[in-house]
Design an enzyme around this catalytic site. Structure first.
Site, mmCIF file in Angstrom:
data_model
loop_
_atom_site.group_PDB
_atom_site.id
_atom_site.type_symbol
_atom_site.label_atom_id
_atom_site.label_comp_id
_atom_site.label_asym_id
_atom_site.label_seq_id
_atom_site.Cartn_x
_atom_site.Cartn_y
_atom_site.Cartn_z
ATOM 1 C CB CYS A 25 -0.713 -0.005 1.039
ATOM 2 S SG CYS A 25 -2.316 -1.553 1.224
ATOM 3 C CG HIS A 75 -13.517 7.993 -10.485
ATOM 4 N ND1 HIS A 75 -14.756 8.611 -9.771
ATOM 5 C CD2 HIS A 75 -12.884 7.317 -11.536
ATOM 6 C CE1 HIS A 75 -15.083 7.007 -10.506
ATOM 7 N NE2 HIS A 75 -13.544 6.649 -11.655
ATOM 8 C CD GLU A 136 -8.294 0.096 2.284
ATOM 9 O OE1 GLU A 136 -8.169 0.714 2.390
ATOM 10 O OE2 GLU A 136 -7.601 -0.913 2.312
#
Length: 149
Positions: A25, A75, A136
């Site tokens: 990550c 986005h 998530e």
């Protein structure tokens, strides 16, 4: 009249990277987030009110969450502004990418805290944010409860 909890769910796509993290990550990547927003209040008892029987109109709750969270984060790519990722953020912004710089590590845990503050500030009097669940992945999520705070 009893207190009632109502929940509305939202979906949005957001990218992020965790600066200094020791796993995958640390790389820029994205998630299809699912956000469940639960508020608590008493249903309106005035039968002359067009929202008679509602705690809050789902449309009103949707407007708040859409403006504060979905429209902002969908986005977008989120970076901690206090890290060298700010250089990458500036490059992406110069290429017309939607970037959000925050003052925290953009983990699900910290994002759900941020979202709670944003939503609480917009709720009408008598309506309390009870909890948030920010999913998530299909199997990983962070939860925020007012009772814990």
């Amino acid at each position: 009249m009893s207190n009632i909890r109502i929940t509305k769910q939202f979906n949005f796509e957001t990218g992020h990277a965790l600066y200094g993290y020791d796993g995958k990550c640390k790389n820029v990547h994205g998630h299809s987030y699912k956000l469940s927003v639960t508020v608590i209040g008493k249903p309106i008892t005035d039968n002359s009110n067009v929202k008679f029987g509602m705690v809050i109109d789902f449309t009103d709750l949707k407007k708040i969450v859409k403006e504060e969270i979905v429209d902002q984060f969908d986005h977008a790519t989120v970076f901690n502004k206090n890290t060298p990722h700010v250089e990458l953020a500036k490059e992406l912004q110069s290429r017309d990418h939607h970037v959000i710089l925050v003052d925290y590590q953009p983990t699900s845990e910290n994002m759900v805290i941020d979202f709670a503050h944003r939503i609480k500030s917009r709720l009408p009097q008598g309506i309390v944010l009870h909890s948030l669940k920010l999913q998530e992945t299909e199997t990983s999520f962070a939860e925020w409860y007012q009772s814990d705070n």
